[in-house]
Design a protein around this motif. Sequence first.
Motif: not given
Ligand code: 4NP
Length: 144
Positions: A36-38, A2-10, A116-118
């Motif tokens: 946001w990225h569903v 699990v991460c925040l956006g589910n597009i970068c880390r997770s 770290p959130d990239p």
């Molecule tokens: P993630 O990175 O949590 O690693 O997928 C992010 C991707 C998108 C957003 C924030 C973090 N966003 O705010 O859209």
Amino acid sequence: MVCLGNICRSPLAEGILRSKVDRSRVTVESAGTGGWHVGEQPDPRSIEVAKKNGLDITYQRGKKFSAYDFETYDHIFVMDNSNYRDVVALAKTDDEIAKVTLILDEIFPGDNVDVPDPYYGGHNGFENVFKMLDEACEKIAARL
Ligand code: 4NP
């Protein structure tokens, strides 16, 4: 995972762990605490760093973490402390809370280290995130 956006880390963590386990025995999925990225593919930079390391994550689609996931999964690995707070806030029991751990506890037990959130950074960030997650997932896979 699990991460925040589910597009970068997770999505990277999902692809990496899945590649290290017996898929007939272990189900690996990922989700974001935000919605946001569903339905979207992973970030192109995550797709690229995965591909460079021999993994295809292009088939993955963004999902939002839900309280129901506590019933489906035995382990919930979160990428950072903010994800930890957001996920634990949805837990109904102590057993559910106990399923949630910071993924970098695998390599730095008890040190409370975030992946770290990239998202807002350069490409280097994705390489570093891949390396950290690969090391952590190696430990998880060995235990599973
Ligand atoms: P993630 O990175 O949590 O690693 O997928 C992010 C991707 C998108 C957003 C924030 C973090 N966003 O705010 O859209």
